[in-house]
Scaffold this active site. Structure first.
Site, PDB file in Angstrom:
ATOM      1  N   CYS A  39      49.066  79.402   6.302  1.00 18.91           N
ATOM      2  CA  CYS A  39      48.689  80.501   7.193  1.00 18.91           C
ATOM      3  C   CYS A  39      49.126  81.848   6.607  1.00 18.91           C
ATOM      4  O   CYS A  39      48.577  82.284   5.614  1.00 18.91           O
ATOM      5  CB  CYS A  39      49.264  80.254   8.582  1.00 18.91           C
ATOM      6  SG  CYS A  39      48.418  81.187   9.872  1.00 18.91           S
TER       7      CYS A  39
ATOM      8  N   HIS B 100      46.933  74.668   9.707  1.00 22.78           N
ATOM      9  CA  HIS B 100      48.253  74.138  10.083  1.00 22.78           C
ATOM     10  C   HIS B 100      48.319  72.618   9.920  1.00 22.78           C
ATOM     11  O   HIS B 100      48.004  71.867  10.853  1.00 22.78           O
ATOM     12  CB  HIS B 100      48.576  74.523  11.520  1.00 22.78           C
ATOM     13  CG  HIS B 100      48.888  75.970  11.697  1.00 22.78           C
ATOM     14  ND1 HIS B 100      50.175  76.458  11.736  1.00 22.78           N
ATOM     15  CD2 HIS B 100      48.076  77.051  11.804  1.00 22.78           C
ATOM     16  CE1 HIS B 100      50.139  77.776  11.874  1.00 22.78           C
ATOM     17  NE2 HIS B 100      48.879  78.152  11.920  1.00 22.78           N
TER      18      HIS B 100
ATOM     19  N   GLU C 173      50.867  70.768   9.959  1.00 24.63           N
ATOM     20  CA  GLU C 173      51.918  70.124  10.754  1.00 24.63           C
ATOM     21  C   GLU C 173      51.361  69.528  12.046  1.00 24.63           C
ATOM     22  O   GLU C 173      52.020  68.726  12.716  1.00 24.63           O
ATOM     23  CB  GLU C 173      53.046  71.113  11.061  1.00 24.63           C
ATOM     24  CG  GLU C 173      52.788  72.079  12.179  1.00 24.63           C
ATOM     25  CD  GLU C 173      51.836  73.191  11.812  1.00 24.63           C
ATOM     26  OE1 GLU C 173      51.321  73.870  12.732  1.00 24.63           O
ATOM     27  OE2 GLU C 173      51.590  73.396  10.604  1.00 24.63           O
TER      28      GLU C 173
END
Length: 354
Positions: free
Chosen positions: A224, A314, A316
């Site tokens: 990001c 993202h 995660e």
């Protein structure tokens, strides 16, 4: 004012530091069904400046919940508003772009004066916000199980799940403040360096520390905001997207394999780079590794020597799909490969003098 297209994951959205100083409108019509729990927050507080939904759930229905969304926002001192026109609001933002906004209750002032107050509020271009959301002091997230690697993670607004994903893979993660210098990063003696997500305009950030990491050829991974800073360190420019990408349903294509991943996003800026092939940088040739299939914007970069890469989304997956989780494994593979290359090899007996 921005909009988020996720149908779930509102607790992670509220606590994502990348939403600092933004009012978030949800496009899903019903928000709050699963309440709020003590496990899913991505930081220690709610970061959104305001929250807009069409219809808040009147009933909390999840065994992990310990309070309602309404109670949580009140506890955090964040204003929420329910309006019937979230679809019209989203279409307005899509046509005109993300813009300054305000939420007012029972205003005693004329509407024209309230609009003028909104217009005087600062915009996002030129905003240097990473230091406002990052940790003030370094801290360590220990490896889960046997320690394999040491990672220096520069906190630009890091989500809690990110160092956890690395810890799951045997990384001891040293989280450093946003203004960490190259010397402070290298003092950790890292096997790899990570730059996190975060809010604000990447053009305001100092990339000298990252440049030092790339010059030293230490394995690097960014997501990001970290992807945008990687681009700037490579000599590329960044620009503000019209209304940004925010949600858990963005299709991204890996340019190397052709594989399409459904991915989680939260960003209002992007990197300007050619999609036509490798380009030269101060640290060797690089290329765009991933591209967004909705608007063809850059979603990932990598140096061709394999030691540094980044993505705009993202991996995660908090909240969001798990399609991109392999990127943490790829980071660990790069660190292992570089460490193996640096290890002294066996001594040949023919070269030993009697």
């Amino acid at each position: 004012m921005v909009f988020n297209t996720g149908m779930t994951g509102y607790q992670e959205t509220l606590t994502d530091p990348s939403y600092h100083r933004q009012i978030v409108a949800m496009t899903a019509p019903h928000i709050g069904n699963t309440g709020v729990n003590d496990e899913d927050s991505e930081s220690g507080r709610v970061w959104v400046a305001g929250y807009v939904v069409r219809e808040p759930s009147r009933v909390v229905s999840n065994w992990r919940a310990n309070r309602s969304l309404d109670d949580y926002l009140k506890e955090q001192g964040v204003v929420g508003i329910a309006i019937s026109g979230t679809r019209a609001l989203t279409r307005h933002l899509r046509e005109r772009g993300a813009m300054r906004a305000g939420i007012f209750t029972a205003p005693s002032e004329p509407v024209e004066e309230l609009v003028e107050r909104v217009r005087r509020s600062p915009g996002m271009e030129g905003a240097d916000l990473a230091a406002e959301v990052a940790t003030a002091e370094p801290y360590v997230v220990p490896a889960i199980g046997a320690k394999r690697f040491t990672v220096a993670a520069v906190d630009l607004g890091i989500k809690g799940m990110t160092p956890h994903r690395m810890a799951e893979r045997g990384c001891e993660v040293h989280v450093l403040p946003a203004n960490a210098t190259y010397e402070q990063i290298m003092a950790v003696e890292p096997d790899g360096v990570f730059f996190s997500n975060g809010p604000g305009d990447p053009a305001t950030a100092d990339v000298s520390a990252l440049g030092g990491v790339l010059e030293a050829r230490v394995p690097f991974f960014g997501i990001c905001f970290g992807n945008q800073l990687f681009g700037r360190a490579l000599g590329l420019s960044t620009y503000k997207l019209r209304y940004g990408h925010r949600g858990v349903n963005q299709p991204v294509q890996d340019m190397r394999t052709g594989k399409v991943e459904i991915s989680a996003h939260n960003h209002g800026f992007a990197v300007e780079a050619s999609l036509d092939g490798p380009f030269e940088t101060p640290y060797g040739p690089a290329e765009v590794s991933h591209v967004n299939l909705n608007d063809r914007c850059v979603e990932g970069l990598r140096l061709l020597d394999g030691r540094a890469f980044s993505v705009q989304y993202h991996p995660e997956a908090a909240a969001g799909p798990h399609d991109a989780a392999y990127l943490f494994d790829e980071f660990c593979s790069v660190m292992a490969s570089v460490r193996d290359d640096a290890a002294p090899g066996p001594i040949s007996t023919s070269s030993v003098r009697s």
